[in-house]
Motif scaffolding. Structure first.
Motif, PDB file in Angstrom:
ATOM      1  N   ARG A   1      58.839  33.941 -56.410  1.00  0.00           N
ATOM      2  CA  ARG A   1      57.109  33.028 -56.600  1.00  0.00           C
ATOM      3  C   ARG A   1      56.047  33.643 -55.690  1.00  0.00           C
ATOM      4  N   PRO A   2      55.756  34.835 -56.761  1.00  0.00           N
ATOM      5  CA  PRO A   2      54.823  35.515 -55.782  1.00  0.00           C
ATOM      6  C   PRO A   2      53.496  35.406 -55.387  1.00  0.00           C
ATOM      7  N   GLU A   3      53.044  34.197 -56.602  1.00  0.00           N
ATOM      8  CA  GLU A   3      51.576  33.345 -56.183  1.00  0.00           C
ATOM      9  C   GLU A   3      51.663  32.522 -55.612  1.00  0.00           C
ATOM     10  N   GLN A   4      53.220  31.927 -54.606  1.00  0.00           N
ATOM     11  CA  GLN A   4      53.191  30.730 -53.785  1.00  0.00           C
ATOM     12  C   GLN A   4      52.995  31.634 -52.294  1.00  0.00           C
ATOM     13  N   VAL A   5      53.540  33.160 -52.629  1.00  0.00           N
ATOM     14  CA  VAL A   5      54.172  34.048 -51.295  1.00  0.00           C
ATOM     15  C   VAL A   5      52.515  35.029 -50.732  1.00  0.00           C
ATOM     16  N   HIS A   6      51.499  34.636 -51.889  1.00  0.00           N
ATOM     17  CA  HIS A   6      50.481  35.581 -51.593  1.00  0.00           C
ATOM     18  C   HIS A   6      50.019  34.379 -51.169  1.00  0.00           C
ATOM     19  N   MET A   7      49.668  33.133 -51.112  1.00  0.00           N
ATOM     20  CA  MET A   7      48.947  32.078 -51.446  1.00  0.00           C
ATOM     21  C   MET A   7      49.498  31.739 -49.333  1.00  0.00           C
ATOM     22  N   PHE A   8      50.997  31.533 -49.177  1.00  0.00           N
ATOM     23  CA  PHE A   8      50.740  31.164 -47.734  1.00  0.00           C
ATOM     24  C   PHE A   8      50.711  32.735 -46.619  1.00  0.00           C
ATOM     25  N   SER A   9      51.038  33.908 -47.666  1.00  0.00           N
ATOM     26  CA  SER A   9      50.071  35.058 -46.333  1.00  0.00           C
ATOM     27  C   SER A   9      49.007  35.282 -46.167  1.00  0.00           C
ATOM     28  N   THR A  10      48.228  34.628 -47.026  1.00  0.00           N
ATOM     29  CA  THR A  10      46.538  34.839 -47.015  1.00  0.00           C
ATOM     30  C   THR A  10      46.144  33.094 -46.278  1.00  0.00           C
ATOM     31  N   LEU A  11      46.910  32.059 -46.414  1.00  0.00           N
ATOM     32  CA  LEU A  11      46.459  31.329 -45.043  1.00  0.00           C
ATOM     33  C   LEU A  11      46.843  31.626 -43.931  1.00  0.00           C
ATOM     34  N   ASP A  12      48.000  32.028 -43.939  1.00  0.00           N
ATOM     35  CA  ASP A  12      48.543  32.835 -42.645  1.00  0.00           C
ATOM     36  C   ASP A  12      47.893  33.447 -41.853  1.00  0.00           C
ATOM     37  N   ALA A  13      46.760  34.172 -42.071  1.00  0.00           N
ATOM     38  CA  ALA A  13      46.058  34.885 -41.540  1.00  0.00           C
ATOM     39  C   ALA A  13      44.812  34.815 -41.348  1.00  0.00           C
ATOM     40  N   GLU A  14      44.785  33.635 -42.581  1.00  0.00           N
ATOM     41  CA  GLU A  14      43.374  32.940 -41.645  1.00  0.00           C
ATOM     42  C   GLU A  14      42.684  32.074 -40.987  1.00  0.00           C
TER      43      GLU A  14
ATOM     44  N   GLY B   1      55.972  41.048 -42.488  1.00  0.00           N
ATOM     45  CA  GLY B   1      55.608  41.441 -43.160  1.00  0.00           C
ATOM     46  C   GLY B   1      55.760  42.109 -43.973  1.00  0.00           C
ATOM     47  N   ILE B   2      57.143  42.155 -44.410  1.00  0.00           N
ATOM     48  CA  ILE B   2      57.669  42.475 -45.745  1.00  0.00           C
ATOM     49  C   ILE B   2      57.153  41.607 -46.857  1.00  0.00           C
ATOM     50  N   GLN B   3      56.584  40.773 -46.875  1.00  0.00           N
ATOM     51  CA  GLN B   3      56.001  40.106 -48.030  1.00  0.00           C
ATOM     52  C   GLN B   3      55.144  40.709 -48.026  1.00  0.00           C
ATOM     53  N   LEU B   4      53.996  41.212 -47.281  1.00  0.00           N
ATOM     54  CA  LEU B   4      52.818  41.698 -47.338  1.00  0.00           C
ATOM     55  C   LEU B   4      53.088  42.801 -47.549  1.00  0.00           C
ATOM     56  N   ARG B   5      53.789  43.963 -47.696  1.00  0.00           N
ATOM     57  CA  ARG B   5      54.150  45.064 -48.691  1.00  0.00           C
ATOM     58  C   ARG B   5      54.710  44.619 -49.858  1.00  0.00           C
ATOM     59  N   TRP B   6      55.441  43.842 -50.162  1.00  0.00           N
ATOM     60  CA  TRP B   6      55.707  44.044 -51.226  1.00  0.00           C
ATOM     61  C   TRP B   6      54.838  43.103 -52.392  1.00  0.00           C
ATOM     62  N   LEU B   7      54.211  41.999 -52.218  1.00  0.00           N
ATOM     63  CA  LEU B   7      52.947  41.906 -53.144  1.00  0.00           C
ATOM     64  C   LEU B   7      51.450  42.568 -52.970  1.00  0.00           C
TER      65      LEU B   7
ATOM     66  N   ASN C   1      52.034  46.169 -53.740  1.00  0.00           N
ATOM     67  CA  ASN C   1      52.388  46.648 -54.008  1.00  0.00           C
ATOM     68  C   ASN C   1      53.468  46.212 -55.247  1.00  0.00           C
ATOM     69  N   PRO C   2      53.140  46.108 -56.950  1.00  0.00           N
ATOM     70  CA  PRO C   2      53.268  45.787 -58.001  1.00  0.00           C
ATOM     71  C   PRO C   2      54.727  46.511 -58.046  1.00  0.00           C
ATOM     72  N   GLU C   3      54.815  47.593 -57.886  1.00  0.00           N
ATOM     73  CA  GLU C   3      56.767  48.302 -58.246  1.00  0.00           C
ATOM     74  C   GLU C   3      57.385  47.548 -57.710  1.00  0.00           C
ATOM     75  N   SER C   4      57.460  47.738 -56.269  1.00  0.00           N
ATOM     76  CA  SER C   4      58.274  47.142 -55.654  1.00  0.00           C
ATOM     77  C   SER C   4      59.344  46.136 -55.817  1.00  0.00           C
TER      78      SER C   4
END
Lengths: 200, 200
Positions: free
Chosen positions: B104-117, B166-172, B174-177
Motif C-alpha cells: 500500500r505505497p500510496e497509503q504509506v506515502h500519505m502517512f509519511s507526509t502527514l507524519d512530518a507535516e 525512515g526506511i519507508q521514506l527511502r523506499w517510497l 526510490n521506485p526500484e527498491s
C-alpha cells in the motif's frame, strides 16, 4: 511564527539574506515548500517579494540554499573529523550528529518536512533527497570504522540514519522530549551490549 | 495523479465515498493536508465540493477518516493475532507490518507526509500523531514477546518503528527498491545474530 524582522540589526545585504534563509527554514518546516509562497517569506522579513528574489534568485534557488548551505554544511567536516581519528567509532559519530541536531530543531523540522514532501517525483528537492540518501552512506563508508566482527557497516549506516529520521519526528512532535536521551535508547538497540562492548 | 473517477462502477453513495477517500490518500500524500483543497479532491473524483462535504462532513473530518479508518484499521487485528500466538516473535510482527505496507505505497506515502507535516502544533493531525506514537507502543507491549534476555522491549519497539519510518521514506523515494528487502537488512541490524539466534 515569531517575527523575523531585522529588529536592532544594521540593515545590509548580508543580514537581509540571512533573515530570508531563517524565515525560509521555519516556513518550509511548518508549511512545506508547496505550502509556502515567496510572498509569505517576504512578509515575514519585512521585505518585498522582488527584494527576496534579488537575494535568492528563485523559490527553487532558495530551497537549494537552505538544504545545501544551511542544513548540510556540516557533513564534510564530520567526515574529515572521523577520517582523522585513530579509532573512529560509529556510536560517537551518531552522538555527534544527534547533539548537533538537538541544537537546531527548526532546521531538523524543515529537513523532516521536505524529506517527506519530496517523495513526490515532481518535487524540486526529489533528486536532492534521493542522492543524499546514497551520498550520506558513501561519505561515511570512507571512514575505517572500528566495529565488532561480522557487522555490515553499510547496512548499519543505512539502518541507523533511518532510525534517526524516525526518532527526530517523535522528538519534534513532543517538546518535552530530549533528542540526546531518545537517541541513547536507540543506540542501545542499534549497538547492543555485550556485542558492542568496547566499540561505543 | 491518475484519474480517480468512478469509471465503470455503479454510481452509488458507497462508491462515491470510497472514491473520495482514495483521492484524499493520494493528494494528501503528494501535496500534504495544507497543500490539498477540497476543491481539488472534488475535481479528482468528478464531484462538486458540496458533494464531497456531504460524504465526509469537513476537510478535518476527511483527514480523520483516512488516518483512522483507512490507514490504522489493521492495528487491532495485528495485536490480536500476536496475543493469540503461543510464542510471539517481534521480528515476525515487523515483517508482517512491512509486508502489508509494501502493498500500500500510496497509503504509506500519505502517512509519511502527514507524519512530518503534523509536527506543527497547529496541524489538525498533531494530536493524532502524538498519541499514535505512544499508543502503538502500548498496544504492542500487551503482547508477551519472546526476546533474548536483557532486551528492553519498549525501547526496541520505539527504535524499530522509528527505523521503519525512515526506511519507508527511502523506499517510497526510490521506485526500484523493495521494502521487504530493505527491512530484511534493517532486521539484521536491529536484531543481530548470533544474539537473536532462535528469536527471529
Amino acid at each position: 511564527m515569531q517575527s523575523l524582522r531585522l529588529a536592532g540589526k544594521p540593515v545590509n545585504n548580508e543580514n537581509r539574506r540571512a533573515a530570508i534563509l531563517d524565515a525560509a527554514v521555519v516556513l518550509f518546516g511548518e508549511r512545506g515548500y508547496y505550502g509556502t509562497s515567496l510572498q509569505t517569506i517576504a512578509a515575514a522579513v519585512g521585505m518585498t517579494k522582488a527584494g527576496v528574489l534579488h537575494h535568492v534568485g528563485s523559490k527553487e534557488g532558495l530551497l537549494e540554499i537552505v538544504l545545501d548551505e544551511v542544513y548540510d554544511n556540516h557533513n564534510d567536516e564530520m567526515r574529515e573529523r572521523y577520517l582523522a581519528k585513530e579509532r573512529p567509532l560509529m556510536a560517537q559519530m551518531w552522538r555527534d550528529v544527534v547533539a548537533m541536531n538537538a541544537e537546531r530543531p527548526e532546521q531538523v523540522h524543515m529537513f523532516s518536512t521536505l524529506d517527506a514532501e519530496s517523495i513526490d517525483p515532481d518535487h524540486p528537492a526529489h533528486q536532492y533527497f534521493l542522492e543524499r540518501d546514497r551520498d550520506t552512506i558513501d561519505l561515511m563508508l570512507d571512514v575505517p570504522w572500528d566495529v565488532p566482527e561480522g557487522v555490515n557497516v553499510e547496512q548499519l549506516l543505512n539502518a541507523g540514519f533511518s532510525m534517526m529520521d524516525g526518532i527526530q519526528l517523535r522528538w519534534l512532535r513532543n517538546p518535552e522530549s530530549d533528542l540526546n536521551e531518545l537517541w541513547a535508547q536507540c543506540e542501545d538497540q542499534l549497538m547492543p551490549l555485550p556485542m558492542w562492548d568496547g566499540y561505543r
